[in-house]
Design a protein around this motif. Sequence first.
Motif, PDB file in Angstrom:
ATOM      1  N   SER A 172      -7.563  -3.486  -8.826  1.00  0.00           N
ATOM      2  CA  SER A 172      -6.689  -3.056  -7.729  1.00  0.00           C
ATOM      3  C   SER A 172      -7.367  -2.026  -6.837  1.00  0.00           C
ATOM      4  O   SER A 172      -6.928  -1.791  -5.710  1.00  0.00           O
ATOM      5  CB  SER A 172      -5.377  -2.476  -8.293  1.00  0.00           C
ATOM      6  OG  SER A 172      -5.587  -1.208  -8.884  1.00  0.00           O
ATOM      7  N   VAL A 193       5.516 -10.761  -7.817  1.00  0.00           N
ATOM      8  CA  VAL A 193       4.200 -11.024  -8.414  1.00  0.00           C
ATOM      9  C   VAL A 193       4.031 -12.515  -8.667  1.00  0.00           C
ATOM     10  O   VAL A 193       2.990 -13.108  -8.355  1.00  0.00           O
ATOM     11  CB  VAL A 193       4.031 -10.227  -9.721  1.00  0.00           C
ATOM     12  CG1 VAL A 193       2.770 -10.677 -10.455  1.00  0.00           C
ATOM     13  CG2 VAL A 193       3.954  -8.736  -9.441  1.00  0.00           C
ATOM     14  N   LEU A 235       3.382 -14.376  -5.411  1.00  0.00           N
ATOM     15  CA  LEU A 235       2.034 -14.158  -4.896  1.00  0.00           C
ATOM     16  C   LEU A 235       1.000 -14.934  -5.711  1.00  0.00           C
ATOM     17  O   LEU A 235       0.037 -15.481  -5.150  1.00  0.00           O
ATOM     18  CB  LEU A 235       1.700 -12.668  -4.901  1.00  0.00           C
ATOM     19  CG  LEU A 235       2.458 -11.797  -3.899  1.00  0.00           C
ATOM     20  CD1 LEU A 235       2.143 -10.327  -4.122  1.00  0.00           C
ATOM     21  CD2 LEU A 235       2.136 -12.209  -2.464  1.00  0.00           C
ATOM     22  N   VAL A 236       1.178 -14.975  -7.017  1.00  0.00           N
ATOM     23  CA  VAL A 236       0.235 -15.699  -7.877  1.00  0.00           C
ATOM     24  C   VAL A 236       0.259 -17.189  -7.552  1.00  0.00           C
ATOM     25  O   VAL A 236      -0.778 -17.867  -7.566  1.00  0.00           O
ATOM     26  CB  VAL A 236       0.571 -15.456  -9.358  1.00  0.00           C
ATOM     27  CG1 VAL A 236      -0.213 -16.405 -10.252  1.00  0.00           C
ATOM     28  CG2 VAL A 236       0.265 -14.021  -9.741  1.00  0.00           C
ATOM     29  N   ILE A 248      -2.081  -8.500  -5.384  1.00  0.00           N
ATOM     30  CA  ILE A 248      -1.382  -8.800  -6.642  1.00  0.00           C
ATOM     31  C   ILE A 248      -1.733  -7.761  -7.695  1.00  0.00           C
ATOM     32  O   ILE A 248      -0.875  -7.299  -8.454  1.00  0.00           O
ATOM     33  CB  ILE A 248      -1.737 -10.216  -7.141  1.00  0.00           C
ATOM     34  CG1 ILE A 248      -1.282 -11.271  -6.134  1.00  0.00           C
ATOM     35  CG2 ILE A 248      -1.121 -10.485  -8.510  1.00  0.00           C
ATOM     36  CD1 ILE A 248      -1.751 -12.667  -6.463  1.00  0.00           C
ATOM     37  N   ASN A 249      -3.021  -7.398  -7.758  1.00  0.00           N
ATOM     38  CA  ASN A 249      -3.453  -6.385  -8.729  1.00  0.00           C
ATOM     39  C   ASN A 249      -2.811  -5.035  -8.436  1.00  0.00           C
ATOM     40  O   ASN A 249      -2.430  -4.303  -9.352  1.00  0.00           O
ATOM     41  CB  ASN A 249      -4.978  -6.258  -8.707  1.00  0.00           C
ATOM     42  CG  ASN A 249      -5.677  -7.526  -9.141  1.00  0.00           C
ATOM     43  OD1 ASN A 249      -5.239  -8.198 -10.068  1.00  0.00           O
ATOM     44  ND2 ASN A 249      -6.758  -7.868  -8.461  1.00  0.00           N
TER      45      ASN A 249
END
Length: 260
Positions: free
Chosen positions: A32, A222, A225-226, A234-235
């Motif tokens: 991140s 999350v 987004l994945v 995302i991180n």
Amino acid sequence: MRPKLTMQGWRLFIFLVIAFLVTPLILVILFSFNSSALTSLPLTGFTFDWYRRLFANESFWPALTNSLIIGFTVAVLSVVVGTLAALALVRFKPKGADRLMALLSAPMMMPALIIGIALLVFFKRLLDVPLGLPTVILGHLVIIQPFVIAILHARLATFDWSLVESARDLGASPLRAFATITLPIIQPTIVGAALIALSISLDDFVITFLTIGAGNTLPTMVWGLVRTSLDPTINALATLLLVLSIGSTIVALSVSRYRG
């Protein structure tokens, strides 16, 4: 010599298990802050750009707001109901209280997917109510309430009830005795239980995904987004979720001094 080798073997095994569990979380946090858009080692530099992009995402703030609304509402409702339930359970005989606790703990032992599908059918087919934040809150209460009741019951099981009896003998009403004697003593446990409820609620995906209808929380964001991209934000979002859930759990355990 053999017992010493056996102990070293167990220590190595425990270390490997902990490393297996913790390493993915550490990598998410490191990536991140990685300046490269590629989620791979070695790291190329340090940056806060992914957090800036996350905070600039229009979907982030509604998801965060929904998560906090659901989490704090569940925390308050669960400790109110849990305190009342624990006060009732401690008045039962130990055998009867154990049976009731086993019954109340059933949602803790059932797969979240089964509970989520059951709640979805209950809300849509039986009650025909629209899915939204209220249905998510009710769904979270189903899985979180047993934890809160267990924590509060464990505290009240060792409570010195002679203090309450003394207050009653001096003329205090049951409500006044509870407000001035019982509640201040168990207040740290109540706060800790509320924070644990908040942590579980913030982290839940399955129940939320099946009962929210439109809208997002942080875990469902999350997931979205994945599915659509490998954006490094995302991180950043996962790191923020880790900080919220793990942080509230650590504070809860220190405040409540609950040790399972």
